[in-house]
Design an enzyme around this catalytic site. Structure first.
Site, PDB file in Angstrom:
ATOM      1  N   HIS A   1     -56.130 -54.352 -18.617  1.00  0.00           N
ATOM      2  CA  HIS A   1     -55.431 -53.119 -18.232  1.00  0.00           C
ATOM      3  C   HIS A   1     -53.939 -53.471 -18.119  1.00  0.00           C
ATOM      4  O   HIS A   1     -53.475 -53.893 -17.057  1.00  0.00           O
ATOM      5  CB  HIS A   1     -55.971 -52.611 -16.884  1.00  0.00           C
ATOM      6  CG  HIS A   1     -55.369 -51.337 -16.422  1.00  0.00           C
ATOM      7  ND1 HIS A   1     -56.077 -50.145 -16.378  1.00  0.00           N
ATOM      8  CD2 HIS A   1     -54.132 -51.040 -15.970  1.00  0.00           C
ATOM      9  CE1 HIS A   1     -55.311 -49.189 -15.919  1.00  0.00           C
ATOM     10  NE2 HIS A   1     -54.116 -49.709 -15.656  1.00  0.00           N
TER      11      HIS A   1
ATOM     12  N   ASN B   1     -48.967 -47.298 -19.212  1.00  0.00           N
ATOM     13  CA  ASN B   1     -50.006 -48.168 -19.744  1.00  0.00           C
ATOM     14  C   ASN B   1     -49.845 -48.344 -21.247  1.00  0.00           C
ATOM     15  O   ASN B   1     -49.145 -47.577 -21.907  1.00  0.00           O
ATOM     16  CB  ASN B   1     -51.386 -47.567 -19.459  1.00  0.00           C
ATOM     17  CG  ASN B   1     -51.702 -47.532 -17.984  1.00  0.00           C
ATOM     18  OD1 ASN B   1     -51.115 -46.753 -17.235  1.00  0.00           O
ATOM     19  ND2 ASN B   1     -52.619 -48.360 -17.557  1.00  0.00           N
TER      20      ASN B   1
ATOM     21  N   HIS C   1     -49.768 -52.828 -18.588  1.00  0.00           N
ATOM     22  CA  HIS C   1     -48.618 -51.936 -18.711  1.00  0.00           C
ATOM     23  C   HIS C   1     -47.622 -52.574 -19.681  1.00  0.00           C
ATOM     24  O   HIS C   1     -47.605 -53.793 -19.856  1.00  0.00           O
ATOM     25  CB  HIS C   1     -47.988 -51.688 -17.343  1.00  0.00           C
ATOM     26  CG  HIS C   1     -48.832 -50.813 -16.463  1.00  0.00           C
ATOM     27  ND1 HIS C   1     -48.427 -49.587 -16.021  1.00  0.00           N
ATOM     28  CD2 HIS C   1     -50.085 -50.994 -15.970  1.00  0.00           C
ATOM     29  CE1 HIS C   1     -49.379 -49.036 -15.281  1.00  0.00           C
ATOM     30  NE2 HIS C   1     -50.392 -49.878 -15.232  1.00  0.00           N
TER      31      HIS C   1
ATOM     32  N   CYS D   1     -46.866 -46.600 -11.758  1.00  0.00           N
ATOM     33  CA  CYS D   1     -47.313 -46.735 -10.372  1.00  0.00           C
ATOM     34  C   CYS D   1     -46.116 -46.541  -9.449  1.00  0.00           C
ATOM     35  O   CYS D   1     -45.094 -47.210  -9.606  1.00  0.00           O
ATOM     36  CB  CYS D   1     -47.924 -48.115 -10.148  1.00  0.00           C
ATOM     37  SG  CYS D   1     -48.438 -48.402  -8.437  1.00  0.00           S
TER      38      CYS D   1
END
Length: 246
Positions: free
Chosen positions: A149, A191, A151, A182
């Protein structure tokens, strides 16, 4: 997350799609259950500083909060996915030791999470760092039960994913048009864009089952709604080919 119920109410569910909800505590789990979520997710951090800023408690306290969620999920037959934030760097604590990432991930795994997603929340990771994190984390958790995951703050996310694909990882979290971010991670961008990953994988002969044309339509729609440009390089290029005057 306050509007999660509204989102679930408006979704036209499609067969074969898993609709998941983030559940930081038991109250969140109960809301997800009421909304009809197919599975739930819990998230911890590999950084004490980020854990305090994000959910106002220590790493160990956050893990303790998940115990009733895990018990309730088991009771209702729902699978739980775990997330670990800041696996390669933190805006408050700086570099993060891979051994800490591995420890937090292992605790989520021992609790019963079926899959652990490793998140480079501020996008500072590089392929070499990503491989080290995966190598240490996979000592106790099968690679096929781990996910990436990433960014894309420094433009390294796609390279990081490719590096982990070489190590056997096969689950990648992405977002259409590279949306995301975030509020507790200053400077972090969105992302990794779904369009970029699909383009790379298809170019490698890996079939994703994703219809790029429909994906581009979805990206155009959401970007128009938000009034922002897409962050996807492949999406931008492919859209120009389809609509050269755009």
């Amino acid at each position: 997350m306050a509007d999660s119920q509204k989102v679930f109410d408006l979704i036209h569910r499609q067969p074969g799609i898993i609709y998941s909800a983030l559940t930081p505590n038991l109250k969140g789990f109960e809301a997800a259950l009421a909304a009809g979520a197919d599975e739930v997710a819990v998230f911890a951090s590999a950084s004490e500083g980020f854990s305090q800023k994000n959910i106002n408690c220590s790493i160990s306290e956050s893990l303790k909060r998940f115990e009733p969620v895990m018990a309730a999920a088991k009771q209702h037959g729902l699978k739980v996915r775990g997330y670990v934030s800041c696996v390669m760097g933190c805006p408050y604590d700086g570099d993060i030791r891979p051994s800490v990432v591995a420890d937090v991930a292992d605790q989520l795994w021992q609790m019963g999470c079926y899959e652990i997603s490793l998140g480079d929340t501020i996008g500072v990771g590089t392929p070499y760092k990503a491989k080290i994190v995966l190598e240490q984390t996979s000592r106790n958790i099968p690679v096929l039960s781990l996910a990436a995951h990433f960014h894309n703050t420094y433009g390294q996310a796609l390279a990081n994913v490719y590096a982990l694909l070489e190590e056997g990882l096969s689950v990648i979290d992405t977002s259409v048009a590279g949306l995301g971010g975030c509020p507790y991670a200053p400077g972090a961008s969105g992302n990794l864009a779904t369009e970029d990953v699909v383009y790379m994988l298809e170019g490698m002969g890996i079939k994703t089952g994703v219809n790029m044309e429909e994906l581009l339509k979805a990206a155009t729609f959401i970007c128009d709604q938000l009034g922002i440009p897409s962050r996807s390089n492949a999406g931008f290029a492919l859209s120009r080919l389809i609509h050269p005057s755009g």
